[in-house]
Enzyme design. Structure first.
Site, short mmCIF file in Angstrom:
data_model
loop_
_atom_site.label_atom_id
_atom_site.label_comp_id
_atom_site.label_asym_id
_atom_site.label_seq_id
_atom_site.Cartn_x
_atom_site.Cartn_y
_atom_site.Cartn_z
N CYS A 88 0.87 -1.18 0.00
CA CYS A 88 0.00 0.00 0.00
C CYS A 88 0.91 1.23 0.00
CB CYS A 88 -0.90 -0.01 1.23
SG CYS A 88 -2.02 1.40 1.30
N LEU A 89 1.09 1.83 -1.17
CA LEU A 89 1.96 3.00 -1.32
C LEU A 89 1.40 3.87 -2.44
CD1 LEU A 89 4.67 4.32 -0.43
CD2 LEU A 89 5.79 2.95 -2.20
#
Length: 194
Positions: A88-89
């Site tokens: 999750c970036l």
């Protein structure tokens, strides 16, 4: 269509700099659309001393679309799935820009290891542990780094002996170890599930 000349240029630049940064990118197989990135665990974190492999898939729109990245090496982190390795970036999603490179994306993933964002988690269980019991989080992350991200110092013969002592036939152990690139943990997982 993937811009292959750009990808080759990025791989060359990363290769020239890999001694300093510890970050490397290599093709997986003979296609430049599937790559393996490697990042060292950041100093002063539970990931220090680990070497993390990241699966990189370039879609047709690259560099105008972000690369698909996920951890191959198991990692205990709020923003990385402990099950699938999904990351999750923001720059791997809506904040991607064609000005970014595969190396800058890997540097961002490495920075994420240093500064988790538990309020925007990929793995809710890990994020809760990080927020409520940081010591347990840190020791679990360190244990996972020791177990999954440290290259084994044992040679192939020693690994075969070690796993054969657990009751598995030597020939099967050797074949299984070879199929997972000598990774004892993956070999054991395969032997137990097979």
């Amino acid at each position: 269509m993937v811009d292959f000349s750009r990808v080759q240029k990025e791989l060359q630049e990363c290769g020239r700099d890999s001694q300093c940064s510890g970050i490397s990118i290599k093709p997986k197989g003979d296609k430049l659309t599937h790559l393996i990135g490697t990042i060292p665990g950041p100093t002063g974190t539970p990931y220090e001393g680990g070497v993390f492999d990241i699966d990189i898939v370039l879609l047709d729109g690259y560099p105008f679309e972000p690369p698909g990245m996920k951890f191959i090496t198991k990692v205990w982190h709020p923003n990385i799935s402990s099950q699938s390795g999904a990351i999750c970036l923001d720059i791997l999603k809506d904040q991607w820009s064609p000005a970014l490179t595969l190396k800058t994306a890997l540097l961002s993933v490495q920075a994420l290891l240093s500064s988790p964002q538990p309020d925007d988690p990929q793995d809710a269980v890990v994020a809760q542990q990080y927020l409520k019991d940081y010591q347990t989080f840190a020791s679990t992350a360190h244990y996972w780094t020791e177990t999954f991200a440290k290259p084994s110092s044992l040679g192939m013969d020693e690994k075969v002996e070690k796993l054969a002592e657990m009751g598995f036939p030597k020939a099967l152990v050797k074949k299984t170890l070879e199929s997972v690139g000598g990774d004892e943990n993956l070999a054991l997982e395969k032997l137990c599930s097979g």
